[in-house]
Scaffold this motif. Structure first.
Motif, PDB file in Angstrom:
ATOM      1  N   ASP A  72      29.111  37.534-130.135  1.00  0.00           N
ATOM      2  CA  ASP A  72      29.632  36.495-129.255  1.00  0.00           C
ATOM      3  C   ASP A  72      28.666  36.173-128.117  1.00  0.00           C
ATOM      4  OD1 ASP A  72      31.764  34.682-128.585  1.00  0.00           O
ATOM      5  OD2 ASP A  72      32.253  35.989-126.895  1.00  0.00           O
ATOM      6  N   THR A  73      27.470  36.733-128.147  1.00  0.00           N
ATOM      7  CA  THR A  73      26.478  36.471-127.105  1.00  0.00           C
ATOM      8  C   THR A  73      25.606  35.283-127.490  1.00  0.00           C
ATOM      9  OG1 THR A  73      24.933  38.062-128.073  1.00  0.00           O
ATOM     10  CG2 THR A  73      26.443  38.881-126.377  1.00  0.00           C
ATOM     11  N   ARG A  74      25.069  34.626-126.492  1.00  0.00           N
ATOM     12  CA  ARG A  74      24.161  33.502-126.694  1.00  0.00           C
ATOM     13  C   ARG A  74      22.902  33.736-125.855  1.00  0.00           C
ATOM     14  NH1 ARG A  74      27.262  33.365-130.047  1.00  0.00           N
ATOM     15  NH2 ARG A  74      28.581  31.671-130.814  1.00  0.00           N
ATOM     16  N   LEU A  75      21.764  33.261-126.376  1.00  0.00           N
ATOM     17  CA  LEU A  75      20.483  33.493-125.721  1.00  0.00           C
ATOM     18  C   LEU A  75      19.877  32.178-125.252  1.00  0.00           C
ATOM     19  CD1 LEU A  75      18.141  35.434-124.983  1.00  0.00           C
ATOM     20  CD2 LEU A  75      17.230  35.038-127.279  1.00  0.00           C
ATOM     21  N   TYR A  76      19.394  32.174-123.998  1.00  0.00           N
ATOM     22  CA  TYR A  76      18.728  31.016-123.417  1.00  0.00           C
ATOM     23  C   TYR A  76      17.405  31.483-122.814  1.00  0.00           C
ATOM     24  CZ  TYR A  76      23.534  29.290-123.700  1.00  0.00           C
ATOM     25  OH  TYR A  76      24.788  28.949-124.148  1.00  0.00           O
ATOM     26  N   GLU A  77      16.542  30.542-122.509  1.00  0.00           N
ATOM     27  CA  GLU A  77      15.259  30.888-121.889  1.00  0.00           C
ATOM     28  C   GLU A  77      14.973  29.915-120.753  1.00  0.00           C
ATOM     29  OE1 GLU A  77      11.343  32.632-123.755  1.00  0.00           O
ATOM     30  OE2 GLU A  77      11.281  30.436-123.889  1.00  0.00           O
ATOM     31  N   TYR A  78      14.529  30.476-119.623  1.00  0.00           N
ATOM     32  CA  TYR A  78      14.219  29.675-118.449  1.00  0.00           C
ATOM     33  C   TYR A  78      12.877  30.111-117.878  1.00  0.00           C
ATOM     34  CZ  TYR A  78      19.142  28.565-118.931  1.00  0.00           C
ATOM     35  OH  TYR A  78      20.342  28.150-119.439  1.00  0.00           O
ATOM     36  N   GLU A  79      12.404  29.359-116.910  1.00  0.00           N
ATOM     37  CA  GLU A  79      11.079  29.610-116.343  1.00  0.00           C
ATOM     38  C   GLU A  79      11.186  29.958-114.869  1.00  0.00           C
ATOM     39  OE1 GLU A  79       7.135  26.934-115.628  1.00  0.00           O
ATOM     40  OE2 GLU A  79       7.908  27.007-117.682  1.00  0.00           O
ATOM     41  N   LEU A  80      10.432  30.986-114.451  1.00  0.00           N
ATOM     42  CA  LEU A  80      10.358  31.366-113.048  1.00  0.00           C
ATOM     43  C   LEU A  80       9.390  30.448-112.301  1.00  0.00           C
ATOM     44  CD1 LEU A  80      10.173  35.243-113.483  1.00  0.00           C
ATOM     45  CD2 LEU A  80      12.174  33.917-112.807  1.00  0.00           C
ATOM     46  N   SER A  81       9.417  30.538-110.977  1.00  0.00           N
ATOM     47  CA  SER A  81       8.507  29.725-110.175  1.00  0.00           C
ATOM     48  C   SER A  81       7.050  30.110-110.409  1.00  0.00           C
ATOM     49  CB  SER A  81       8.840  29.884-108.686  1.00  0.00           C
ATOM     50  OG  SER A  81       8.761  31.257-108.307  1.00  0.00           O
ATOM     51  N   SER A  82       6.824  31.352-110.874  1.00  0.00           N
ATOM     52  CA  SER A  82       5.456  31.807-111.163  1.00  0.00           C
ATOM     53  C   SER A  82       4.935  31.281-112.492  1.00  0.00           C
ATOM     54  CB  SER A  82       5.412  33.334-111.165  1.00  0.00           C
ATOM     55  OG  SER A  82       6.266  33.863-112.175  1.00  0.00           O
ATOM     56  N   GLY A  83       5.797  30.648-113.265  1.00  0.00           N
ATOM     57  CA  GLY A  83       5.400  30.140-114.577  1.00  0.00           C
ATOM     58  C   GLY A  83       5.796  31.044-115.725  1.00  0.00           C
ATOM     59  N   LYS A  84       6.188  32.297-115.447  1.00  0.00           N
ATOM     60  CA  LYS A  84       6.638  33.204-116.501  1.00  0.00           C
ATOM     61  C   LYS A  84       8.009  32.795-116.985  1.00  0.00           C
ATOM     62  CE  LYS A  84       4.061  37.284-114.928  1.00  0.00           C
ATOM     63  NZ  LYS A  84       4.184  38.705-114.504  1.00  0.00           N
ATOM     64  N   ARG A  85       8.259  33.036-118.248  1.00  0.00           N
ATOM     65  CA  ARG A  85       9.541  32.697-118.844  1.00  0.00           C
ATOM     66  C   ARG A  85      10.354  33.970-119.049  1.00  0.00           C
ATOM     67  NH1 ARG A  85       9.612  27.502-120.110  1.00  0.00           N
ATOM     68  NH2 ARG A  85      11.548  27.737-121.302  1.00  0.00           N
ATOM     69  N   PHE A  86      11.669  33.825-118.980  1.00  0.00           N
ATOM     70  CA  PHE A  86      12.545  34.980-119.193  1.00  0.00           C
ATOM     71  C   PHE A  86      13.759  34.556-120.006  1.00  0.00           C
ATOM     72  CE2 PHE A  86      14.379  32.947-115.501  1.00  0.00           C
ATOM     73  CZ  PHE A  86      15.746  33.198-115.581  1.00  0.00           C
ATOM     74  N   GLY A  87      14.209  35.485-120.825  1.00  0.00           N
ATOM     75  CA  GLY A  87      15.397  35.242-121.627  1.00  0.00           C
ATOM     76  C   GLY A  87      16.649  35.618-120.860  1.00  0.00           C
ATOM     77  N   LEU A  88      17.709  34.859-121.043  1.00  0.00           N
ATOM     78  CA  LEU A  88      18.994  35.106-120.393  1.00  0.00           C
ATOM     79  C   LEU A  88      20.070  35.196-121.469  1.00  0.00           C
ATOM     80  CD1 LEU A  88      20.528  35.305-117.641  1.00  0.00           C
ATOM     81  CD2 LEU A  88      20.975  32.850-117.879  1.00  0.00           C
ATOM     82  N   ILE A  89      20.737  36.345-121.548  1.00  0.00           N
ATOM     83  CA  ILE A  89      21.780  36.565-122.541  1.00  0.00           C
ATOM     84  C   ILE A  89      23.132  36.320-121.885  1.00  0.00           C
ATOM     85  CG2 ILE A  89      22.791  38.211-124.155  1.00  0.00           C
ATOM     86  CD1 ILE A  89      20.124  39.718-124.093  1.00  0.00           C
ATOM     87  N   HIS A  90      23.921  35.455-122.472  1.00  0.00           N
ATOM     88  CA  HIS A  90      25.248  35.132-121.953  1.00  0.00           C
ATOM     89  C   HIS A  90      26.302  35.766-122.848  1.00  0.00           C
ATOM     90  CE1 HIS A  90      28.543  31.931-121.018  1.00  0.00           C
ATOM     91  NE2 HIS A  90      28.713  33.038-120.304  1.00  0.00           N
ATOM     92  N   ALA A  91      27.032  36.756-122.315  1.00  0.00           N
ATOM     93  CA  ALA A  91      28.163  37.354-123.029  1.00  0.00           C
ATOM     94  C   ALA A  91      29.407  36.551-122.672  1.00  0.00           C
ATOM     95  CB  ALA A  91      28.324  38.818-122.657  1.00  0.00           C
TER      96      ALA A  91
END
Length: 496
Positions: A118-137
């Protein structure tokens, strides 16, 4: 004049398992139930004057009270019965079996089974330009980011540096209590097979063709030597947030932006504990999930990661083709996994390397995962909890005499110390440990099980196998968005 740093080996301890205490050594829930039964019995006799009915009520009350007082494997009788009935119910409905893939229930998809599905995965970008994954339960509306780091050994490291790292980790956990809406954190130390592909690829990438022949030969030999390793350790730190009220709206994108603003501070605090942490991208998180549920793809995943092509993976295709949760183990894609939970913290005090026997990689246990789950409490919750624990400990001490009072007195001392330290600014964190072993279906599982239990005993941690919830425990030990304490189905008054 600078103060010399101490090289003394420090001791750590004073862990206490939360337990509500009522009358005569019973839990608070059992005390309330016993009092209610007694009151109902007295009122029934006063109104109807029937000894038979009164005796039936009291007898039924005692029959219901006894399972609350019985303890087995750290569980009350009611808790064991509820878990057993829930498993039988799920088994009779086929809910413990998962079928994915082309011919599965959801054709063409291989999503993860159970609560992880039931989790979903998204990806966003930090101000430094690095990207990070965000898991939504979605079930609990939790948002999880995962940081990766390289485990550091303690060889050739001064004791004062180790002490500072431990203090830094304590400060890191305390800082999470002051961070906006942190629900918990999970540290995962995982042992996985090492095929040498990633190391060879990295060496090739950093070796210049214009370098002298001797230098290129040294690099090649180094890669060859490192490729001979059979297992390696990976370290992940997952931090789970509740919904951020500071976000512009309830949309996941706004939650990701709010959480992204907190990551730089969290990473800086982790650096004080000797952790060079970096946020994991969505592709890297997909690789972790795929390797867990489909271990037969180890080599293919390593090649994919070495080429930097992990972004080709998709979250809804990381699960297994088939899985089945048995009473005491979990079957997925031809592999069997067993998860243990911590039943008791180390007795007395321990040194900084207490967990080393359990965390050390071993070639005969190539797939092993140790997850330490932390429940983070803010200052208001911490004050309430330490005061409650201290009052419960005092009640237990006053209710016991003789030999039993010694343990109760120690509990009073420990809870008093926790209360005083919290008043001085220390944070309050409650924790548990999950240990997961994964092996091929034809492996010598009894021997491997004995090895894990022996390693846990050497680390002075009492563990017990999870019964009736192997699939959920497997998902919780991954550190991919599932914070198991939030998914408890048994009322805490029946367990503490």
């Amino acid at each position: 004049m600078s103060t010399p740093r101490s090289n003394a080996v420090l001791l750590y301890g004073r862990w206490e398992k939360p337990r509500s205490t009522g009358l005569f050594g019973m839990t608070w829930g059992a005390t309330i139930f016993a009092g209610a039964v007694l009151i109902v019995g007295v009122l029934q006799f006063m109104i109807f004057r029937s000894l038979l009915s009164t005796g039936a009520i009291l007898g039924l009350g005692i029959a219901l009270l006894v399972p609350m007082l019985m303890q087995r494997r750290g569980r009350t009788g009611w808790e064991l019965m509820i878990v057993r009935l829930a498993f039988w119910r799920a088994q009779s409905k086929g809910e413990n079996t998962f079928r994915g893939g082309v011919f599965g229930v959801v054709p063409g998809r291989s999503q993860m089974p159970g609560i992880q599905g039931d989790t979903r995965l998204y990806e966003y970008e930090l101000s430094s330009g690095k990207r990070f994954g965000l898991i939504h339960a979605r079930a609990k509306d939790h948002y999880t980011v995962v940081l990766s780091s390289q485990p550091q050994g303690q060889e050739l490291v001064e004791q004062w540096q180790i002490n500072e790292w431990v203090q830094g980790w304590d400060d890191f956990l305390a800082s999470l209590g002051t961070t906006h809406n942190v629900a918990g954190a999970t540290v995962v130390v995982e042992t996985v097979p090492d095929n040498g592909t990633r190391i060879a690829s990295e060496v090739r990438a950093i070796t210049s063709p214009a370098a002298p022949a001797y230098a290129r030969e040294v690099m090649a030999q180094t890669a060859l030597h490192r490729a001979s390793a059979t297992v390696r350790s990976e370290l992940r730190i997952s931090i789970t947030f509740r919904r951020q009220r500071e976000a512009a709206s309830r949309e996941v994108a706004d939650q990701g932006a709010a959480i992204g603003r907190l990551l730089s501070t969290i990473i800086s605090n982790a650096a004080a504990a000797g952790l060079d942490a970096a946020p994991m991208t969505a592709g890297e998180l997909c690789a972790v999930a795929t390797r867990a549920y489909r271990p037969e793809l180890d080599r293919e995943l390593e090649v994919l990661l070495s080429r930097g092509e992990q972004n080709e993976l998709r979250w809804d295709q990381t699960g297994c083709a088939g899985a089945k949760a048995q009473w005491d183990y979990y079957v997925h894609n031809g592999f069997r996994s067993i998860t243990w939970e911590m039943a008791a913290a180390p007795a007395g005090t321990v040194t900084h390397d207490a967990l080393r026997p359990l965390l050390v990689p071993r070639f005969d246990l190539p797939r092993k995962r140790v997850a330490i789950i932390y429940r983070i409490h803010n200052i208001a919750e911490a004050v309430k909890l330490v005061d409650g624990d201290f009052k419960d400990a005092l009640s237990a001490e006053q209710a016991k005499t003789g030999i039993g009072s010694a343990a109760a007195s120690i509990r009073v001392d420990n809870t008093r110390a926790a209360r005083e330290e919290q008043a001085r600014g220390a944070g309050l964190t409650r924790f548990g440990v999950l240990v997961t072993l994964t092996a091929p279906h034809d492996a010598d599982l009894p021997q491997m099980t004995a090895e894990i239990e022996g390693m846990s005993a050497a680390a002075r941690i009492g563990v017990q196998r999870v019964y009736g919830g192997q699939d959920s425990a497997f998902a919780g030990s991954l550190g991919l968005g599932i914070l198991l304490p939030e998914y408890a189905t048994v009322n805490k008054r029946l367990t503490t």
